[in-house]
Design an enzyme around this catalytic site. Structure first.
Site, mmCIF file in Angstrom:
data_model
loop_
_atom_site.group_PDB
_atom_site.id
_atom_site.type_symbol
_atom_site.label_atom_id
_atom_site.label_comp_id
_atom_site.label_asym_id
_atom_site.label_seq_id
_atom_site.Cartn_x
_atom_site.Cartn_y
_atom_site.Cartn_z
ATOM 1 C CD1 TRP A 15 1.649 -4.235 -8.100
ATOM 2 C CD2 TRP A 15 2.385 -5.988 -6.928
ATOM 3 N NE1 TRP A 15 1.463 -5.356 -8.861
ATOM 4 C CE2 TRP A 15 1.907 -6.457 -8.174
ATOM 5 C CE3 TRP A 15 2.906 -6.918 -6.017
ATOM 6 C CZ2 TRP A 15 1.946 -7.802 -8.539
ATOM 7 C CZ3 TRP A 15 2.943 -8.269 -6.385
ATOM 8 C CH2 TRP A 15 2.467 -8.690 -7.621
ATOM 9 N NE ARG A 35 4.741 11.084 -4.751
ATOM 10 C CZ ARG A 35 3.571 11.665 -4.678
ATOM 11 N NH1 ARG A 35 3.288 12.680 -5.467
ATOM 12 N NH2 ARG A 35 2.655 11.243 -3.847
ATOM 13 C CB ALA A 140 3.414 -6.716 -2.101
ATOM 14 C CE LYS A 191 -8.045 -6.963 -6.961
ATOM 15 N NZ LYS A 191 -7.292 -6.680 -5.746
ATOM 16 C CB THR A 248 -9.175 -9.361 -3.588
ATOM 17 O OG1 THR A 248 -8.124 -9.549 -4.529
ATOM 18 C CG2 THR A 248 -8.982 -8.019 -2.945
ATOM 19 C CB SER A 254 -7.419 -8.206 0.435
ATOM 20 O OG SER A 254 -8.196 -7.098 -0.002
ATOM 21 C CG ASN A 256 -9.475 -3.008 -1.941
ATOM 22 O OD1 ASN A 256 -9.968 -1.894 -2.058
ATOM 23 N ND2 ASN A 256 -8.341 -3.346 -2.550
ATOM 24 C CG LEU A 277 -3.743 2.192 -2.659
ATOM 25 C CD1 LEU A 277 -4.222 3.606 -3.000
ATOM 26 C CD2 LEU A 277 -2.665 1.745 -3.652
ATOM 27 C CD GLU A 279 -5.813 1.866 -6.496
ATOM 28 O OE1 GLU A 279 -6.629 2.798 -6.491
ATOM 29 O OE2 GLU A 279 -4.736 1.924 -7.109
#
Ligand code: NAD
Ligand code: G3P
Length: 330
Positions: A15, A35, A140, A191, A248, A254, A256, A277, A279
């Site tokens: 993203w 980083r 993204a 969501k 989503t 997605s 998720n 990832l 969330e």
């Protein structure tokens, strides 16, 4: 150096890299901080970010860096790291940058430890920094390819929201502004939990009708939660609430939804993320806890949380939801 306005982006994941790209298309020069020094080296040498957004050539107006000093003198910073890292990231910026600067929080989640929304976390760490949040239906991959997308940028300072929306919008990335930070954050965080449930229904082969019912009842839970936490129905019916639920909860694009779908097909909790990832896994428990604190009925969120905590199997979860006492719809 260029005379274009300078925008900072912290986090060069999928993203962050996509937002850096649209910000350049909107006419800005972007300092893209991560980083991960190997990601910076690849972006600087090859103009690509294969780990997070493969197949995309980065704009020449993106300056990749691991040096926080490069973020001094930007006009605003988009913070695009996972929700559970926002406290550490904002603290790091507050300690290292020369002066405060507007922060646009792009993570979708609630902090597990504190039950705080992202802007509350950021305000606690850097009280002087003006804050905004960016949320809404947006993958993204779509955004970076220039496909039409519309999202919401909210700040309690509506003039700031309007200014940032103008500065970051492009021909393909349309930003609506709002002052309803709370609703926009609730939509983005909740969501993800419901998308896991919808994915699980599809993975289990329970059918499109079941998924539609689950989406509608999930949205009713989202509205109840938001109304108890100061959200406004008009905002929740918009891009960051209804819009992001539709996106989503509909597709394995997605992470998720894909996580839930893999669970539904029998993958273990460990296998289901596919290393990506997710969330909703981090937000589910805190969402349920916050609902319980205000006596809000959220059976779907509770049930999916129980599955994530291995307290229920998916089949037991379906039984629990289908065999609740019948009641009025509204
Ligand atoms: N990917 C999307 O399509 C999309 C769209 C809208 C919103 N979001 C939200 O944006 C947030 C980030 O998602 P993403 O897809 O970019 O994730 P990602 O996994 O692709 O990238 C995460 C980035 O955060 C960095 N990071 C992780 N922990 C960190 C820490 N402790 N300190 C500093 N940097 C750290 C990583 O190095 C990486 O650059 C999530 O909250 C997600 O819900 C993602
Ligand atoms: O891939 P997800 O599930 O993290 O969703 C990405 C965006 O939040 C969709 O708006």
């Amino acid at each position: 150096m260029t005379t274009r306005p300078r925008i900072g982006v912290v986090g060069a994941g999928a993203w962050g890299t996509a937002l850096a790209t649209v910000a350049t298309q909107a006419g800005n020069h972007v300092v893209l901080w991560t980083r991960e020094t190997d990601v910076v080296a690849e972006m600087a040498t090859h103009g690509t970010n294969a780990r997070y957004l493969p197949g995309v050539k980065l704009d020449k107006n993106i300056h990749p860096t691991s040096d926080l000093a490069d973020l001094d003198n930007v006009e605003a910073i988009l913070i695009v790291t996972p929700a559970q890292t926002i406290r550490a990231v904002v603290r790091m910026l507050a300690e290292n940058l020369k002066k405060s600067v507007p922060l646009v929080l792009c993570a979708k989640g609630i902090e597990r430890e504190s039950g705080q929304f992202m802007h509350e976390v950021a305000r606690g760490e850097w009280p002087e920094a003006p804050l905004a949040v960016l949320s809404g239906p947006s993958f993204a991959d779509d955004v970076v390819r220039g496909l039409p997308t519309a999202v919401t940028l909210a700040s309690e300072d509506e003039a700031l929201a309007q200014k940032l929306a103008l500065q970051l919008s492009s021909g393909s990335f349309r930003i609506y502004h709002s002052e309803d930070v709370r609703s926009v954050e609730i939509g983005g965080a909740a969501k993800n939990v419901f998308a896991i449930a919808c994915g699980a229904v599809m993975g289990r082969g329970l059918g499109e009708s079941a998924k539609a019912a689950l989406m509608a009842r999930s949205f009713a839970e989202l509205m109840r939660f938001a109304s108890a936490y100061g959200g406004r129905p008009q905002t929740l019916m918009g891009l960051s609430g209804f819009g992001d639920m539709v996106l989503t909860c509909s597709t394995a694009h997605s992470r998720n939804f894909a996580f839930g779908e893999r669970l539904g097909k029998g993958a273990s909790l460990e296998e289901a993320s596919g290393g990506k990832l997710t969330e909703g896994v981090f937000t589910a428990s805190v969402l349920v806890q916050m609902a319980q604190e205000k006596n809000i009925d959220m059976p779907i969120a509770q049930t999916i949380d129980a599955v994530l905590q291995s307290r229920l199997t998916l089949d037991e979860a379906v039984d629990v939801l289908m065999n609740r006492p019948l009641k009025r719809e509204v």
